[in-house]
Motif scaffolding. Structure first.
Motif, PDB file in Angstrom:
ATOM      1  N   MET A 168     -56.995  -8.716  -1.754  1.00 47.28           N
ATOM      2  CA  MET A 168     -57.155  -7.664  -2.772  1.00 47.28           C
ATOM      3  C   MET A 168     -58.230  -6.697  -2.303  1.00 47.28           C
ATOM      4  SD  MET A 168     -55.274  -7.530  -5.461  1.00 47.28           S
ATOM      5  CE  MET A 168     -56.316  -6.488  -6.452  1.00 47.28           C
ATOM      6  N   PRO A 169     -57.941  -5.410  -2.308  1.00 43.63           N
ATOM      7  CA  PRO A 169     -58.898  -4.426  -1.797  1.00 43.63           C
ATOM      8  C   PRO A 169     -60.244  -4.407  -2.527  1.00 43.63           C
ATOM      9  CG  PRO A 169     -56.727  -3.428  -2.046  1.00 43.63           C
ATOM     10  CD  PRO A 169     -56.653  -4.797  -2.656  1.00 43.63           C
ATOM     11  N   VAL A 170     -60.306  -4.901  -3.768  1.00 48.20           N
ATOM     12  CA  VAL A 170     -61.595  -4.897  -4.488  1.00 48.20           C
ATOM     13  C   VAL A 170     -62.623  -5.807  -3.824  1.00 48.20           C
ATOM     14  CG1 VAL A 170     -60.640  -4.240  -6.731  1.00 48.20           C
ATOM     15  CG2 VAL A 170     -60.807  -6.685  -6.107  1.00 48.20           C
ATOM     16  N   HIS A 171     -62.184  -6.648  -2.875  1.00 45.09           N
ATOM     17  CA  HIS A 171     -63.097  -7.553  -2.190  1.00 45.09           C
ATOM     18  C   HIS A 171     -63.490  -7.085  -0.798  1.00 45.09           C
ATOM     19  CE1 HIS A 171     -62.462 -10.202  -5.507  1.00 45.09           C
ATOM     20  NE2 HIS A 171     -61.200 -10.402  -5.209  1.00 45.09           N
ATOM     21  N   HIS A 172     -62.969  -5.909  -0.367  1.00 44.98           N
ATOM     22  CA  HIS A 172     -63.348  -5.416   0.963  1.00 44.98           C
ATOM     23  C   HIS A 172     -63.378  -3.891   1.080  1.00 44.98           C
ATOM     24  CE1 HIS A 172     -59.242  -4.293   2.211  1.00 44.98           C
ATOM     25  NE2 HIS A 172     -58.863  -5.371   1.522  1.00 44.98           N
ATOM     26  N   ASP A 173     -62.859  -3.178   0.109  1.00 45.21           N
ATOM     27  CA  ASP A 173     -62.774  -1.706   0.187  1.00 45.21           C
ATOM     28  C   ASP A 173     -63.556  -1.090  -0.975  1.00 45.21           C
ATOM     29  OD1 ASP A 173     -61.961   0.989  -0.034  1.00 45.21           O
ATOM     30  OD2 ASP A 173     -59.959   0.539   0.738  1.00 45.21           O
ATOM     31  N   ARG A 174     -64.759  -0.618  -0.664  1.00 40.63           N
ATOM     32  CA  ARG A 174     -65.652  -0.080  -1.710  1.00 40.63           C
ATOM     33  C   ARG A 174     -64.994   1.091  -2.462  1.00 40.63           C
ATOM     34  NH1 ARG A 174     -70.138  -0.039   1.058  1.00 40.63           N
ATOM     35  NH2 ARG A 174     -70.818  -1.968   0.111  1.00 40.63           N
ATOM     36  N   ASP A 175     -64.325   1.989  -1.752  1.00 46.49           N
ATOM     37  CA  ASP A 175     -63.688   3.132  -2.420  1.00 46.49           C
ATOM     38  C   ASP A 175     -62.617   2.663  -3.399  1.00 46.49           C
ATOM     39  OD1 ASP A 175     -65.301   4.913  -1.031  1.00 46.49           O
ATOM     40  OD2 ASP A 175     -63.795   5.284   0.541  1.00 46.49           O
ATOM     41  N   PHE A 176     -61.822   1.680  -2.984  1.00 44.89           N
ATOM     42  CA  PHE A 176     -60.797   1.156  -3.882  1.00 44.89           C
ATOM     43  C   PHE A 176     -61.448   0.488  -5.094  1.00 44.89           C
ATOM     44  CE2 PHE A 176     -57.895  -2.000  -5.567  1.00 44.89           C
ATOM     45  CZ  PHE A 176     -56.744  -1.249  -5.742  1.00 44.89           C
TER      46      PHE A 176
END
Length: 150
Positions: free
Chosen positions: A45-53
């Motif tokens: 899930m991008p919420v665990h590695h992509d700050r912008d997302f």
């Protein structure tokens, strides 16, 4: 408050009493820990590695996933009880997020103790908090073979 215990021997069941405090532990929550934990548990899930997302989803930053939190709870319990203790039951409830640069402080106490068939069980209630409040609260049952009364 960082745990320096890293116990190499396992506590004996007979030496544990209801009301005993579990040795506190502090974990630095870093961006690397959050991303590595997500990758290791195959949580993409991008919420665990992509700050912008994460920002686009209303979060101020990336945050720790539940499986990493679960692993940190087990580490906390094992650092106290020792390597031969077995976590037989773990129940956790997530609270506030764990963001980078906001350490998690674990603490707990023994709430119950029993034995049967040469196995000693210890019940522990614990929590992991950060500057926002309780990130995780839980209970665990640990099995200890050493020091069980016949």
């Amino acid at each position: 408050m960082t745990s320096t215990l890293n116990r190499t021997t396992t506590l004996a069941w007979k030496d544990i009493s209801v009301g005993d405090e579990v040795t506190p532990m502090e974990i630095p929550v870093t961006t690397t820990l959050i991303v590595a934990g997500a990758i290791a548990s195959r949580d993409y899930m991008p919420v665990h590695h992509d700050r912008d997302f994460a920002n686009s989803q209303g979060s101020k930053d990336i945050f720790l996933n539940i499986l990493t939190t679960n692993g940190l709870c087990v580490r906390f319990l094992h650092d106290w009880a020792g390597p031969e203790a077995m976590v037989k039951k773990l129940s956790i409830r997530l609270g506030v997020p764990a963001y980078p640069n906001d350490p998690l402080r674990f603490e707990g106490s023994v709430t119950g103790k029993s034995s049967a068939n040469g196995e000693g069980s210890v019940e522990v209630a614990f929590k992991g908090t950060n500057s926002l409040g309780d990130h995780v609260t839980g209970t665990a049952v640990l099995s200890l073979l050493e020091g069980v009364e016949a």
